[in-house]
Design a protein around this motif. Sequence first.
Motif, PDB file in Angstrom:
ATOM      1  N   ARG A  73      13.961  12.754 -10.616  1.00 23.63           N
ATOM      2  CA  ARG A  73      13.545  11.509 -11.294  1.00 23.63           C
ATOM      3  C   ARG A  73      13.165  10.437 -10.281  1.00 23.63           C
ATOM      4  NH1 ARG A  73      18.393  12.053 -15.363  1.00 23.63           N
ATOM      5  NH2 ARG A  73      17.415  13.372 -16.929  1.00 23.63           N
ATOM      6  N   ARG A  74      13.968  10.302  -9.236  1.00 26.37           N
ATOM      7  CA  ARG A  74      13.664   9.311  -8.187  1.00 26.37           C
ATOM      8  C   ARG A  74      12.346   9.653  -7.486  1.00 26.37           C
ATOM      9  NH1 ARG A  74      18.273   9.751  -4.359  1.00 26.37           N
ATOM     10  NH2 ARG A  74      16.927   8.462  -3.062  1.00 26.37           N
ATOM     11  N   LEU A  75      12.128  10.943  -7.225  1.00 29.68           N
ATOM     12  CA  LEU A  75      10.886  11.363  -6.574  1.00 29.68           C
ATOM     13  C   LEU A  75       9.683  11.046  -7.460  1.00 29.68           C
ATOM     14  CD1 LEU A  75       9.600  12.876  -4.135  1.00 29.68           C
ATOM     15  CD2 LEU A  75       9.853  14.967  -5.455  1.00 29.68           C
ATOM     16  N   GLU A  76       9.794  11.364  -8.741  1.00 30.12           N
ATOM     17  CA  GLU A  76       8.685  11.111  -9.664  1.00 30.12           C
ATOM     18  C   GLU A  76       8.461   9.615  -9.901  1.00 30.12           C
ATOM     19  OE1 GLU A  76       9.376  13.464 -13.196  1.00 30.12           O
ATOM     20  OE2 GLU A  76       8.773  15.319 -12.184  1.00 30.12           O
ATOM     21  N   ALA A 110       0.834  -1.207   0.000  1.00 29.41           N
ATOM     22  CA  ALA A 110       0.000   0.000   0.000  1.00 29.41           C
ATOM     23  C   ALA A 110       0.868   1.256   0.000  1.00 29.41           C
ATOM     24  CB  ALA A 110      -0.937  -0.002   1.198  1.00 29.41           C
ATOM     25  N   ALA A 111       1.946   1.241   0.798  1.00 27.47           N
ATOM     26  CA  ALA A 111       2.843   2.394   0.844  1.00 27.47           C
ATOM     27  C   ALA A 111       3.558   2.572  -0.493  1.00 27.47           C
ATOM     28  CB  ALA A 111       3.854   2.236   1.973  1.00 27.47           C
ATOM     29  N   THR A 112       3.985   1.476  -1.092  1.00 25.52           N
ATOM     30  CA  THR A 112       4.663   1.536  -2.385  1.00 25.52           C
ATOM     31  C   THR A 112       3.743   2.125  -3.454  1.00 25.52           C
ATOM     32  OG1 THR A 112       6.043  -0.359  -1.815  1.00 25.52           O
ATOM     33  CG2 THR A 112       5.836   0.158  -4.151  1.00 25.52           C
ATOM     34  N   ASP A 155      10.330   6.657  -5.397  1.00 26.47           N
ATOM     35  CA  ASP A 155      11.398   6.045  -4.601  1.00 26.47           C
ATOM     36  C   ASP A 155      11.120   6.253  -3.111  1.00 26.47           C
ATOM     37  OD1 ASP A 155      13.744   5.363  -3.253  1.00 26.47           O
ATOM     38  OD2 ASP A 155      15.058   6.238  -4.764  1.00 26.47           O
ATOM     39  N   PRO A 156      11.050   5.151  -2.323  1.00 23.14           N
ATOM     40  CA  PRO A 156      10.747   5.282  -0.893  1.00 23.14           C
ATOM     41  C   PRO A 156      11.882   5.899  -0.074  1.00 23.14           C
ATOM     42  CG  PRO A 156      11.179   2.988  -1.446  1.00 23.14           C
ATOM     43  CD  PRO A 156      11.161   3.749  -2.729  1.00 23.14           C
ATOM     44  N   GLY A 157      13.060   6.079  -0.671  1.00 21.62           N
ATOM     45  CA  GLY A 157      14.189   6.650   0.055  1.00 21.62           C
ATOM     46  C   GLY A 157      14.265   8.164  -0.007  1.00 21.62           C
ATOM     47  N   MET A 158      13.302   8.797  -0.623  1.00 15.53           N
ATOM     48  CA  MET A 158      13.326  10.255  -0.759  1.00 15.53           C
ATOM     49  C   MET A 158      13.027  10.907   0.593  1.00 15.53           C
ATOM     50  SD  MET A 158      14.198  10.616  -3.820  1.00 15.53           S
ATOM     51  CE  MET A 158      14.231  12.369  -3.646  1.00 15.53           C
ATOM     52  N   SER A 159      13.692  12.023   0.833  1.00 14.30           N
ATOM     53  CA  SER A 159      13.489  12.707   2.111  1.00 14.30           C
ATOM     54  C   SER A 159      12.224  13.558   2.083  1.00 14.30           C
ATOM     55  CB  SER A 159      14.698  13.596   2.445  1.00 14.30           C
ATOM     56  OG  SER A 159      14.673  14.781   1.690  1.00 14.30           O
TER      57      SER A 159
END
Length: 131
Positions: free
Chosen positions: A47-50, A9-11, A53-57
């Motif tokens: 790009r990672r945010l879009e 669900a989080a993903t 990516d779950p590692g984004m701050s």
Amino acid sequence: MAKQVPSIAATQGLRKLGADISVARKRRRMTQQRLADGAGVTVPTIRRLEAGDPGMSLATLAMVLVVLGEGNRLGNLLDTSTDDIGLLIENEKLPQRIRAARRRPAQPSRTEKHDSDQRPAGDDESFGEAF
């Protein structure tokens, strides 16, 4: 330390958020470079945010939202006045009925005069009264 894998669900939520950020950027006719410059990050970070990516701050997300003109959205994400689940839980804790408070035996108030406070009749002079 191993990176924790979020729930399905989080993903899915992160992917949707990333896709929504991408659409919002494109609607505003912004390039990834322009968004990255405004948020103070690199293009690969955008790009990672879009991509979700779950590692984004959280700070990166906040700055991107500000650049997109949506800075107030993060603060209202879990607004307590619209927290339906929290309100339901609180409503379940309400008492079944309300009882009147028990009355305590009446105690003489401080303004009432007791027998020992009574002054002798006709002895107004000793109390400093002229009449």
